[in-house]
Enzyme design. Structure first.
Site, PDB file in Angstrom:
ATOM      1  N   TYR A  39       0.801  -1.238   0.000  1.00 45.82           N
ATOM      2  CA  TYR A  39       0.000   0.000   0.000  1.00 45.82           C
ATOM      3  C   TYR A  39       0.832   1.286   0.000  1.00 45.82           C
ATOM      4  O   TYR A  39       0.522   2.216  -0.736  1.00 45.82           O
ATOM      5  CB  TYR A  39      -1.041  -0.026   1.136  1.00 45.82           C
ATOM      6  CG  TYR A  39      -2.237  -0.876   0.746  1.00 45.82           C
ATOM      7  CD1 TYR A  39      -3.346  -0.309   0.133  1.00 45.82           C
ATOM      8  CD2 TYR A  39      -2.219  -2.248   0.942  1.00 45.82           C
ATOM      9  CE1 TYR A  39      -4.412  -1.087  -0.267  1.00 45.82           C
ATOM     10  CE2 TYR A  39      -3.282  -3.046   0.536  1.00 45.82           C
ATOM     11  CZ  TYR A  39      -4.378  -2.461  -0.066  1.00 45.82           C
ATOM     12  OH  TYR A  39      -5.437  -3.242  -0.476  1.00 45.82           O
ATOM     13  N   GLU A  75      -8.586  -6.987   4.394  1.00 39.54           N
ATOM     14  CA  GLU A  75      -7.753  -8.045   3.786  1.00 39.54           C
ATOM     15  C   GLU A  75      -7.034  -8.861   4.861  1.00 39.54           C
ATOM     16  O   GLU A  75      -6.866 -10.070   4.715  1.00 39.54           O
ATOM     17  CB  GLU A  75      -6.770  -7.421   2.789  1.00 39.54           C
ATOM     18  CG  GLU A  75      -7.497  -7.030   1.501  1.00 39.54           C
ATOM     19  CD  GLU A  75      -6.800  -5.984   0.653  1.00 39.54           C
ATOM     20  OE1 GLU A  75      -5.577  -5.790   0.800  1.00 39.54           O
ATOM     21  OE2 GLU A  75      -7.485  -5.341  -0.163  1.00 39.54           O
ATOM     22  N   PRO A 135     -19.667 -20.137 -12.992  1.00 41.99           N
ATOM     23  CA  PRO A 135     -20.121 -20.115 -11.590  1.00 41.99           C
ATOM     24  C   PRO A 135     -21.528 -20.689 -11.432  1.00 41.99           C
ATOM     25  O   PRO A 135     -21.884 -21.237 -10.391  1.00 41.99           O
ATOM     26  CB  PRO A 135     -20.087 -18.625 -11.219  1.00 41.99           C
ATOM     27  CG  PRO A 135     -20.116 -17.887 -12.509  1.00 41.99           C
ATOM     28  CD  PRO A 135     -19.453 -18.774 -13.513  1.00 41.99           C
TER      29      PRO A 135
HETATM   30  C1  HEM Z   1      -7.689  -4.822  -8.464  1.00 38.11           C
HETATM   31  C2  HEM Z   1      -8.623  -0.673  -6.146  1.00 38.11           C
HETATM   32  C3  HEM Z   1      -4.410  -1.051  -3.788  1.00 38.11           C
HETATM   33  C4  HEM Z   1      -3.144  -4.618  -6.812  1.00 38.11           C
HETATM   34  C5  HEM Z   1      -8.301  -3.681  -8.012  1.00 38.11           C
HETATM   35  C6  HEM Z   1      -9.610  -3.251  -8.432  1.00 38.11           C
HETATM   36  C7  HEM Z   1      -9.868  -2.088  -7.796  1.00 38.11           C
HETATM   37  C8  HEM Z   1      -8.721  -1.764  -6.966  1.00 38.11           C
HETATM   38  C9  HEM Z   1     -11.133  -1.274  -7.920  1.00 38.11           C
HETATM   39  C10 HEM Z   1     -10.523  -3.993  -9.412  1.00 38.11           C
HETATM   40  C11 HEM Z   1     -11.262  -5.062  -8.649  1.00 38.11           C
HETATM   41  C12 HEM Z   1     -11.953  -6.086  -9.512  1.00 38.11           C
HETATM   42  O1  HEM Z   1     -11.290  -6.671 -10.356  1.00 38.11           O
HETATM   43  O2  HEM Z   1     -13.140  -6.313  -9.315  1.00 38.11           O
HETATM   44  C13 HEM Z   1      -7.550  -0.422  -5.282  1.00 38.11           C
HETATM   45  C14 HEM Z   1      -7.494   0.680  -4.335  1.00 38.11           C
HETATM   46  C15 HEM Z   1      -6.312   0.578  -3.676  1.00 38.11           C
HETATM   47  C16 HEM Z   1      -5.630  -0.592  -4.207  1.00 38.11           C
HETATM   48  C17 HEM Z   1      -8.564   1.728  -4.148  1.00 38.11           C
HETATM   49  C18 HEM Z   1      -5.728   1.461  -2.583  1.00 38.11           C
HETATM   50  C19 HEM Z   1      -6.434   1.987  -1.616  1.00 38.11           C
HETATM   51  C20 HEM Z   1      -3.688  -2.035  -4.405  1.00 38.11           C
HETATM   52  C21 HEM Z   1      -2.348  -2.426  -4.065  1.00 38.11           C
HETATM   53  C22 HEM Z   1      -1.972  -3.413  -4.933  1.00 38.11           C
HETATM   54  C23 HEM Z   1      -3.111  -3.662  -5.815  1.00 38.11           C
HETATM   55  C24 HEM Z   1      -1.524  -1.834  -2.910  1.00 38.11           C
HETATM   56  C25 HEM Z   1      -0.649  -4.149  -5.014  1.00 38.11           C
HETATM   57  C26 HEM Z   1       0.452  -3.548  -5.258  1.00 38.11           C
HETATM   58  C27 HEM Z   1      -4.268  -4.963  -7.530  1.00 38.11           C
HETATM   59  C28 HEM Z   1      -4.302  -6.030  -8.521  1.00 38.11           C
HETATM   60  C29 HEM Z   1      -5.613  -6.103  -8.990  1.00 38.11           C
HETATM   61  C30 HEM Z   1      -6.353  -5.069  -8.283  1.00 38.11           C
HETATM   62  C31 HEM Z   1      -3.125  -6.888  -8.948  1.00 38.11           C
HETATM   63  C32 HEM Z   1      -6.190  -7.078 -10.021  1.00 38.11           C
HETATM   64  C33 HEM Z   1      -6.399  -6.481 -11.364  1.00 38.11           C
HETATM   65  C34 HEM Z   1      -5.235  -6.618 -12.313  1.00 38.11           C
HETATM   66  O3  HEM Z   1      -4.364  -7.449 -12.122  1.00 38.11           O
HETATM   67  O4  HEM Z   1      -5.217  -5.880 -13.294  1.00 38.11           O
HETATM   68  N1  HEM Z   1      -7.780  -2.768  -7.118  1.00 38.11           N
HETATM   69  N2  HEM Z   1      -6.420  -1.161  -5.170  1.00 38.11           N
HETATM   70  N3  HEM Z   1      -4.115  -2.816  -5.461  1.00 38.11           N
HETATM   71  N4  HEM Z   1      -5.505  -4.412  -7.419  1.00 38.11           N
HETATM   72 FE1  HEM Z   1      -5.966  -2.836  -6.262  1.00 38.11          FE
END
Ligand code: HEM
Length: 404
Positions: free
Chosen positions: A95, A137, A278
């Site tokens: 984060y 988480e 699903p």
């Molecule tokens: C997916 C928001 C922090 C890694 C997502 C999604 C959202 C989101 C909206 C899409 C969810 C879905 O697929 O339904 C956020 C917010 C964060 C945050 C608001 C901070 C407050 C992080 C951090 C990491 C991360 C710290 C890791 C470094 C990922 C990954 C995905 C994902 C790998 C899957 C989508 C992909 O691989 O393209 N996140 N996230 N996120 N997030 Fe975050």
């Protein structure tokens, strides 16, 4: 607690940031991956290329900023994202990295308009938003630990089965001989692969397509795209290079798009294309454990060639006391007609839905391509189904938080 002043600044600047949102997050990802290429082992490169992840993260941060003084409003959406994060092993130490590069990107894109006061307020707000994710988480990691499945675990392909011209199932058992844990029908797993010629590990989510409490987990994968570009890399690799005896890595089942097993209300399982996966788990679970619950299974596909699980659906439906199944084919082939493989032709439009869904006080689950979902959810509302009775899941990053 954020001060009144910080809340005011964040709320008043959120629309400006939202306007330049994609620019900011595109810049953010580019600089973050340059500094931390190891994160490319977690992120989906295909989503990055399509700009979908940029939009998802931008939307969420700005939505969260708008609700910064009442974050509980966002809890259902946060939980859904947290499931995805947990299944990808996003950890609390990630984060601050995201925070650092997000703030730098805001500064760079907004230039002089981003005063120190604004940047400080956003830094504080990001900290609060991040903590909400981290706490949820953390609970999910604890649960995974208690179930003795914390991170990625090797699974052996014990059976590979073609379900249609484009969908193939993989039956998986833990390589270490341990038992297969229970899961809720509707949940997905993250599959991680090391693909020859690829610098980074590739992760994808696949719904579990069989009933729980068996000696295997099953995923059913649609081959995406004829020529495996970034888009179909994982699905094509699984189809072409992963066979019986091979091992792939999975994290524990995740996701809150799950069958409400406590309810006795009639159940409508509506899917388009590979969105059937699903639904298969939900249908088979209900057939095995609640055979008196009325179930209507509706599935739309292009034609009988690409349609998966026809026989399996028929076998499950027979076990249920009150059930109906509707196979709708957009363009049936001559063979489909000869073999009576469908119940209706064309699209699942509002008239068809009205004819089939005679009970509106029921629970509806919808899964399929985006256009199919939008139409079906709209049509369900038109025929009088209450919003709280409609559950749906997009495959791929959530496109717009407001849709939840
Ligand atoms: C997916 C928001 C922090 C890694 C997502 C999604 C959202 C989101 C909206 C899409 C969810 C879905 O697929 O339904 C956020 C917010 C964060 C945050 C608001 C901070 C407050 C992080 C951090 C990491 C991360 C710290 C890791 C470094 C990922 C990954 C995905 C994902 C790998 C899957 C989508 C992909 O691989 O393209 N996140 N996230 N996120 N997030 Fe975050």
């Amino acid at each position: 607690m954020l001060s009144e002043q910080t809340i005011k600044i964040v709320k008043s600047t959120a629309p400006i940031l939202a306007d330049r949102g994609v620019e900011i997050t595109t810049h953010f990802y580019k600089t973050m991956f340059e500094a931390h290429p190891e994160l490319l082992n977690i992120f989906n490169h295909a989503n990055q290329k399509q700009g979908r992840q940029q939009t998802a993260l931008a939307n969420t941060v700005y939505a969260a900023a708008t609700y910064i003084d009442q974050l509980e409003v966002l809890l259902p959406a946060v939980k859904q994202i947290a499931h995805k994060h947990r299944s990808l092993m996003v950890k609390k130490e990630h984060y601050p990295i995201v925070g650092e590069f997000l703030l730098k990107a805001i500064k760079e894109v907004l230039g002089e308009a981003a005063t120190d006061e604004i940047i400080d307020a956003w830094a504080e707000a990001y900290g609060v938003i991040a903590q909400v994710f981290i706490d949820i988480e953390n609970e999910m990691y604890e649960e995974a630990k208690n179930n003795k499945w914390e991170g990625f675990k090797a699974f052996k392909v014990v059976k590979k089965q073609k379900e249609s011209s484009i969908i193939t199932s993989f039956y998986l058992q833990p390589a270490d001989g341990s038992t297969v844990p229970a899961f809720s029908p509707g949940q997905y797993v993250t599959v991680r692969l090391s693909v020859e010629g690829e610098e980074y590990l590739l992760n994808r989510q696949y719904s579990l397509s069989d009933a729980p409490n068996q000696s295997h987990l099953r995923i059913s994968v649609k081959r995406e795209g004829e020529n495996p570009t970034t888009l179909g890399k994982v699905s094509n690799y699984l189809h072409d290079h992963i066979g019986e005896g091979d091992e792939i890595e999975l994290t524990a089942p995740a996701g809150d798009f799950v069958l409400d097993e406590a309810s006795d209300k009639p159940l409508y399982l509506i899917s388009g294309g590979v969105g059937i996966t699903p639904m298969m788990s939900m249908l088979k679970r209900t057939a095995d454990h609640k055979a008196n619950r009325p179930v209507t299974f509706i599935h739309a596909a292009k034609n009988g060639e690409v349609q998966a699980f026809r026989t399996e659906v028929e076998e499950a439906v027979i076990k249920l006391t009150y059930s109906q199944k509707y196979f709708i084919l957009e363009n049936p082939t001559a063979e489909d007609r000869e073999n009576h493989r469908f119940d209706a032709e064309g699209y699942l439009d509002s008239q068809k839905l009205k004819d089939i869904a005679t009970e509106t006080d029921a629970i509806f689950y919808v899964c399929g391509p985006v256009a199919f979902m939008k139409n079906t959810i709209g049509n369900l509302a038109t025929i009088g189904v209450k919003e709280e009775n409609i559950h749906f899941e997009f495959f791929g990053p959530s496109i717009n938080l407001k849709e939840y």
